[in-house]
Design a protein around this motif. Structure first.
Motif, PDB file in Angstrom:
ATOM      1  N   ASP A   1       0.825  -1.219   0.000  1.00 54.14           N
ATOM      2  CA  ASP A   1       0.000   0.000   0.000  1.00 54.14           C
ATOM      3  C   ASP A   1       0.855   1.262   0.000  1.00 54.14           C
ATOM      4  OD1 ASP A   1      -2.427  -1.208  -0.126  1.00 54.14           O
ATOM      5  OD2 ASP A   1      -2.930  -0.982   1.996  1.00 54.14           O
ATOM      6  N   VAL A   2       1.952   1.214   0.740  1.00 52.76           N
ATOM      7  CA  VAL A   2       2.822   2.397   0.816  1.00 52.76           C
ATOM      8  C   VAL A   2       3.412   2.700  -0.563  1.00 52.76           C
ATOM      9  CG1 VAL A   2       5.027   3.223   1.732  1.00 52.76           C
ATOM     10  CG2 VAL A   2       3.340   2.210   3.272  1.00 52.76           C
ATOM     11  N   LEU A   3       3.857   1.665  -1.251  1.00 50.26           N
ATOM     12  CA  LEU A   3       4.377   1.876  -2.614  1.00 50.26           C
ATOM     13  C   LEU A   3       3.291   2.420  -3.524  1.00 50.26           C
ATOM     14  CD1 LEU A   3       6.698  -1.086  -3.647  1.00 50.26           C
ATOM     15  CD2 LEU A   3       7.309   1.220  -2.887  1.00 50.26           C
ATOM     16  N   GLY A   4       2.107   1.826  -3.425  1.00 54.69           N
ATOM     17  CA  GLY A   4       0.986   2.258  -4.264  1.00 54.69           C
ATOM     18  C   GLY A   4       0.625   3.708  -4.011  1.00 54.69           C
ATOM     19  N   ALA A   5       0.576   4.076  -2.735  1.00 48.54           N
ATOM     20  CA  ALA A   5       0.231   5.454  -2.389  1.00 48.54           C
ATOM     21  C   ALA A   5       1.272   6.416  -2.946  1.00 48.54           C
ATOM     22  CB  ALA A   5       0.119   5.599  -0.876  1.00 48.54           C
ATOM     23  N   ALA A   6       2.545   6.073  -2.762  1.00 50.15           N
ATOM     24  CA  ALA A   6       3.608   6.948  -3.263  1.00 50.15           C
ATOM     25  C   ALA A   6       3.509   7.079  -4.788  1.00 50.15           C
ATOM     26  CB  ALA A   6       4.971   6.411  -2.852  1.00 50.15           C
ATOM     27  N   ALA A   7       3.174   5.974  -5.443  1.00 49.18           N
ATOM     28  CA  ALA A   7       3.028   6.010  -6.895  1.00 49.18           C
ATOM     29  C   ALA A   7       1.890   6.933  -7.317  1.00 49.18           C
ATOM     30  CB  ALA A   7       2.788   4.598  -7.430  1.00 49.18           C
ATOM     31  N   MET A   8       0.875   7.047  -6.460  1.00 50.22           N
ATOM     32  CA  MET A   8      -0.259   7.930  -6.769  1.00 50.22           C
ATOM     33  C   MET A   8       0.038   9.386  -6.415  1.00 50.22           C
ATOM     34  SD  MET A   8      -2.634   6.101  -8.132  1.00 50.22           S
ATOM     35  CE  MET A   8      -3.808   7.432  -8.212  1.00 50.22           C
ATOM     36  N   GLY A   9       1.244   9.657  -5.919  1.00 49.33           N
ATOM     37  CA  GLY A   9       1.609  11.041  -5.612  1.00 49.33           C
ATOM     38  C   GLY A   9       1.464  11.436  -4.158  1.00 49.33           C
ATOM     39  N   VAL A  10       1.277  10.456  -3.288  1.00 49.03           N
ATOM     40  CA  VAL A  10       1.170  10.762  -1.855  1.00 49.03           C
ATOM     41  C   VAL A  10       2.564  11.057  -1.301  1.00 49.03           C
ATOM     42  CG1 VAL A  10       0.601   9.782   0.412  1.00 49.03           C
ATOM     43  CG2 VAL A  10      -0.915   9.401  -1.538  1.00 49.03           C
ATOM     44  N   SER A  11       2.671  12.125  -0.513  1.00 53.75           N
ATOM     45  CA  SER A  11       3.976  12.522   0.025  1.00 53.75           C
ATOM     46  C   SER A  11       4.087  12.352   1.532  1.00 53.75           C
ATOM     47  CB  SER A  11       4.254  13.985  -0.302  1.00 53.75           C
ATOM     48  OG  SER A  11       4.293  14.167  -1.686  1.00 53.75           O
ATOM     49  N   ASN A  12       2.947  12.128   2.201  1.00 54.24           N
ATOM     50  CA  ASN A  12       2.967  12.052   3.661  1.00 54.24           C
ATOM     51  C   ASN A  12       2.265  10.782   4.128  1.00 54.24           C
ATOM     52  OD1 ASN A  12       3.717  15.025   3.767  1.00 54.24           O
ATOM     53  ND2 ASN A  12       1.665  15.115   2.874  1.00 54.24           N
ATOM     54  N   VAL A  13       2.876  10.103   5.103  1.00 54.11           N
ATOM     55  CA  VAL A  13       2.240   8.927   5.692  1.00 54.11           C
ATOM     56  C   VAL A  13       2.227   9.079   7.200  1.00 54.11           C
ATOM     57  CG1 VAL A  13       2.304   6.417   5.933  1.00 54.11           C
ATOM     58  CG2 VAL A  13       3.108   7.466   3.831  1.00 54.11           C
ATOM     59  N   LEU A  14       1.074   8.856   7.811  1.00 51.42           N
ATOM     60  CA  LEU A  14       0.973   8.885   9.273  1.00 51.42           C
ATOM     61  C   LEU A  14       0.804   7.456   9.772  1.00 51.42           C
ATOM     62  CD1 LEU A  14       0.663  10.712  11.854  1.00 51.42           C
ATOM     63  CD2 LEU A  14      -1.804  10.489  11.533  1.00 51.42           C
ATOM     64  N   CYS A  15       1.761   7.007  10.602  1.00 49.90           N
ATOM     65  CA  CYS A  15       1.765   5.614  11.075  1.00 49.90           C
ATOM     66  C   CYS A  15       1.095   5.500  12.437  1.00 49.90           C
ATOM     67  CB  CYS A  15       3.201   5.119  11.178  1.00 49.90           C
ATOM     68  SG  CYS A  15       4.087   5.207   9.625  1.00 49.90           S
ATOM     69  N   LEU A  16       0.080   4.673  12.508  1.00 50.30           N
ATOM     70  CA  LEU A  16      -0.712   4.560  13.732  1.00 50.30           C
ATOM     71  C   LEU A  16      -0.836   3.116  14.177  1.00 50.30           C
ATOM     72  CD1 LEU A  16      -3.662   6.721  12.401  1.00 50.30           C
ATOM     73  CD2 LEU A  16      -1.979   7.483  14.068  1.00 50.30           C
ATOM     74  N   THR A  17      -1.025   2.930  15.480  1.00 52.96           N
ATOM     75  CA  THR A  17      -1.362   1.601  15.978  1.00 52.96           C
ATOM     76  C   THR A  17      -2.786   1.263  15.555  1.00 52.96           C
ATOM     77  OG1 THR A  17       0.036   1.945  17.906  1.00 52.96           O
ATOM     78  CG2 THR A  17      -1.575   0.176  18.038  1.00 52.96           C
ATOM     79  N   GLY A  18      -3.684   2.182  15.775  1.00 49.87           N
ATOM     80  CA  GLY A  18      -5.089   1.986  15.405  1.00 49.87           C
ATOM     81  C   GLY A  18      -5.965   1.654  16.601  1.00 49.87           C
ATOM     82  N   ASP A  19      -7.193   2.168  16.563  1.00 48.42           N
ATOM     83  CA  ASP A  19      -8.157   1.842  17.617  1.00 48.42           C
ATOM     84  C   ASP A  19      -8.471   0.358  17.537  1.00 48.42           C
ATOM     85  OD1 ASP A  19      -8.451   4.540  18.392  1.00 48.42           O
ATOM     86  OD2 ASP A  19      -9.805   4.885  16.720  1.00 48.42           O
ATOM     87  N   ASP A  20      -8.802  -0.235  18.677  1.00 47.84           N
ATOM     88  CA  ASP A  20      -9.100  -1.667  18.670  1.00 47.84           C
ATOM     89  C   ASP A  20     -10.421  -1.949  17.975  1.00 47.84           C
ATOM     90  OD1 ASP A  20      -8.281  -4.356  19.777  1.00 47.84           O
ATOM     91  OD2 ASP A  20     -10.346  -4.219  20.475  1.00 47.84           O
ATOM     92  N   VAL A  21     -10.565  -3.169  17.466  1.00 47.82           N
ATOM     93  CA  VAL A  21     -11.806  -3.544  16.761  1.00 47.82           C
ATOM     94  C   VAL A  21     -13.039  -3.381  17.649  1.00 47.82           C
ATOM     95  CG1 VAL A  21     -10.728  -5.149  15.131  1.00 47.82           C
ATOM     96  CG2 VAL A  21     -11.493  -5.996  17.332  1.00 47.82           C
ATOM     97  N   THR A  22     -12.853  -3.517  18.969  1.00 45.86           N
ATOM     98  CA  THR A  22     -13.999  -3.411  19.875  1.00 45.86           C
ATOM     99  C   THR A  22     -14.572  -2.000  19.931  1.00 45.86           C
ATOM    100  OG1 THR A  22     -12.389  -3.178  21.636  1.00 45.86           O
ATOM    101  CG2 THR A  22     -13.418  -5.334  21.398  1.00 45.86           C
ATOM    102  N   ALA A  23     -13.809  -1.001  19.433  1.00 44.76           N
ATOM    103  CA  ALA A  23     -14.313   0.377  19.441  1.00 44.76           C
ATOM    104  C   ALA A  23     -15.343   0.603  18.336  1.00 44.76           C
ATOM    105  CB  ALA A  23     -13.151   1.357  19.290  1.00 44.76           C
ATOM    106  N   GLY A  24     -15.408  -0.313  17.362  1.00 47.39           N
ATOM    107  CA  GLY A  24     -16.245  -0.074  16.195  1.00 47.39           C
ATOM    108  C   GLY A  24     -17.563  -0.829  16.200  1.00 47.39           C
ATOM    109  N   ASP A  25     -18.190  -0.873  15.036  1.00 51.07           N
ATOM    110  CA  ASP A  25     -19.483  -1.535  14.930  1.00 51.07           C
ATOM    111  C   ASP A  25     -19.348  -2.967  14.387  1.00 51.07           C
ATOM    112  OD1 ASP A  25     -18.736  -0.825  12.421  1.00 51.07           O
ATOM    113  OD2 ASP A  25     -20.617   0.160  11.865  1.00 51.07           O
ATOM    114  N   GLN A  26     -18.099  -3.446  14.253  1.00 49.86           N
ATOM    115  CA  GLN A  26     -17.893  -4.833  13.847  1.00 49.86           C
ATOM    116  C   GLN A  26     -16.857  -5.489  14.784  1.00 49.86           C
ATOM    117  OE1 GLN A  26     -18.043  -5.574   9.488  1.00 49.86           O
ATOM    118  NE2 GLN A  26     -17.790  -3.381   9.295  1.00 49.86           N
ATOM    119  N   PRO A  27     -17.211  -5.563  16.072  1.00 51.27           N
ATOM    120  CA  PRO A  27     -16.223  -6.053  17.057  1.00 51.27           C
ATOM    121  C   PRO A  27     -15.870  -7.528  16.884  1.00 51.27           C
ATOM    122  CG  PRO A  27     -18.362  -5.747  18.096  1.00 51.27           C
ATOM    123  CD  PRO A  27     -18.484  -5.194  16.705  1.00 51.27           C
ATOM    124  N   GLN A  28     -16.562  -8.217  15.975  1.00 55.35           N
ATOM    125  CA  GLN A  28     -16.260  -9.636  15.741  1.00 55.35           C
ATOM    126  C   GLN A  28     -15.032  -9.805  14.846  1.00 55.35           C
ATOM    127  OE1 GLN A  28     -18.977  -8.042  14.600  1.00 55.35           O
ATOM    128  NE2 GLN A  28     -20.706  -8.680  15.858  1.00 55.35           N
TER     129      GLN A  28
END
Lengths: 332, 165
Positions: free
Chosen positions: A96-123
């Motif tokens: 994905d990072v290569l693909g994004a850069a190929a599309m002209g993306v210059s900035n990437v923000l790296c995150l751990t991410g909220d847990d699945v239980t925070a959303g509407d598909q906790p399964q």
């Protein structure tokens, strides 16, 4: 700070030129219509230097971050591609990072991410193959060494400005500056923080950040946003992971008459921007106005941050949308 | 879990035990090599998992870094974070995912402060987990060096350099 430019993007240039940067979060649509992305971007583009495309924030499914970034670069905007470790393993992310850069993306923000239980598909299955620090380092290796993590060579490495998140407002407070130090050592060039509603605590945090010399190694953008009412504040501080809102802010909204609450929430946000701007080591603000995008321009304007510097064309636009080989932009 | 918790709240004792076990295994290395690492790995898996599960709620990642994480198993964090706490920790220091459990990393950090021997190692940047070692004995992987093998392009950083600590 390293003077060599790592990306061809606008955000890096604004920051490196010493100007106060503004980024804003785009609320991704639950739609397959690109027009909805452009509508959302339109209100942000003129008032900021980079538009964050969230990656399933709050573990809710929306249009994907990489697709939003691709749409935005097509229109000449400067997106910040958010990558969370929750949903994809190392193989998917590096692609994905290569693909994004190929599309002209210059900035990437790296995150751990909220847990699945925070959303509407906790399964859903949690992935978390990487943590955010390993993710940062991996993309840095791709950029600087021109290799996948496995050592396999890239014919053209991505040119990216790497970002990380920081949350000074949750425990263990003493450890937070060290966590930031790890992220910077791993490769972060800029930092976008969680919502700041507690300026005194943030001052304490920045004191330690300066003691450690971290403010000279990465650009720190403080997360801010308007609160619609005391109910919205109550919801955010109890239901949204990692958001800390002190009682005095909630109280201030409670005492405001109903028809003036939105205005008051906006005023609080502007005040916080003005206060954090004075703190040494703060390089910009990151405005997150969930479902109140129409307020972003007003907030940035009232905080005295307009007009945005015109580096290489329109605001939030990269002067050079498609970097080509052998024709790099190395200066402002 | 009561006994385990009591032990975990004595991190200095645990780090000493770790240091001692490390020395014993290093001493036994020639013997284990003669018996065959694979064979000893099979014998050791069960007992190692049993003991470490009682004390640390071990997940048998096969590349133990307990002494670098305040003698607290970072794999028991629901997000498997090996480099520090996520941004979702609750104001009371409890986990974003399990509101009735203390955050693994809040505990790890507090305990690391009571560890004069290995406490500073919490500042190490841990490489990505080698998922193919899951289920095997971390002690044997330590002897064979398997637990130190990182992806080819990975650049190891020992302790992060800081202006002040």
């Amino acid at each position: 700070m390293n003077s060599e430019f790592k990306s061809d993007g606008r955000l890096e240039r604004v920051l490196r030129s010493g100007r106060f940067a503004v980024t804003a979060e785009l609320n991704p649509p639950d739609s397959a219509d690109p027009e909805e992305v452009y509508q959302a971007a339109l209100v942000l583009s003129e008032v900021c230097d980079g538009i964050n495309a969230t990656d399933g924030s709050g573990a809710h499914c929306h249009m994907s971050s990489v697709a939003i970034c691709a749409l935005l670069t097509r229109a000449g905007y400067a997106p910040i591609f958010q990558v969370s470790c929750r949903d994809r393993n190392r193989i998917a992310i590096q692609g994905d990072v290569l693909g994004a850069a190929a599309m002209g993306v210059s900035n990437v923000l790296c995150l751990t991410g909220d847990d699945v239980t925070a959303g509407d598909q906790p399964q859903a299955k949690r992935v978390f193959d990487f943590d955010s620090i390993q993710l940062l380092r991996t993309i840095k290796i791709m950029r600087d060494k021109g290799m996948f993590l496995s050592g396999r060579k890239l014919t053209t490495p991505p040119r990216l400005f790497l970002g990380a998140a920081s949350n000074p407002f949750v425990p263990p407070y003493d450890w937070r500056p060290y966590r930031l130090a790890k992220k910077i050592e791993a490769g972060a060039d800029f930092i976008q923080s969680q919502y700041c509603f507690d300026v005194p605590r943030f001052r304490q945090f920045m004191q330690k950040v300066r003691d450690l010399g971290l403010h000279e190694q990465a650009f720190f953008l403080v997360g801010v946003g308007p609160l619609r009412s005391e109910k919205a504040a109550e919801f955010m501080r109890t239901k949204v992971p990692g958001v800390h809102i002190p009682d005095n802010i909630v109280e201030r909204l409670r005492k405001t008459p109903k028809e003036k609450k939105v205005e008051e929430g906006k005023r609080i946000c502007v005040e916080i921007i003005q206060q954090v701007r004075e703190i040494e080591g703060v390089s910009g603000v990151h405005v997150m106005a969930y479902r109140q995008e129409e307020l972003v321009a007003e907030i940035i304007s009232e905080a005295g941050l307009l007009p945005r510097p015109r580096i290489g064309g329109l605001s939030a636009q990269d002067s050079k949308v498609r970097p080509r080989r052998g024709n790099r932009v190395n200066g402002v | 879990m009561k006994f385990g918790q009591w032990l975990q709240n004595h991190p200095h004792f645990l780090e000493q035990t770790y240091g001692l076990t490390h020395r014993v295994f290093t001493m036994l290395d020639p013997l284990i090599a003669k018996l065959g690492y694979e064979r000893v790995d099979h014998w050791l898996r069960g007992p190692e998992e049993f003991a470490k599960r009682i004390v640390f709620d071990c997940r048998m990642c096969g590349q133990c870094i307990l002494h670098s994480t305040g003698m607290t198993c970072s794999m028991s964090c629901p997000k498997n974070l090996r480099n520090g706490p996520c941004g979702g920790v609750r104001a009371n220091g409890y986990c974003e995912v399990f509101p009735d459990k203390p955050c693994v990393w809040v505990q790890a950090y507090n305990r690391s402060l009571e560890m004069p021997l290995y406490g500073d190692e919490i500042l190490v940047i841990e490489p990505p987990v080698n998922r193919s070692l899951e289920g095997s004995s971390a002690w044997i992987n330590m002897l064979t060096g398997q637990d130190k093998v990182t992806p080819k392009a990975w650049e190891s950083i020992e302790i992060i350099p800081l202006a002040e600590k």
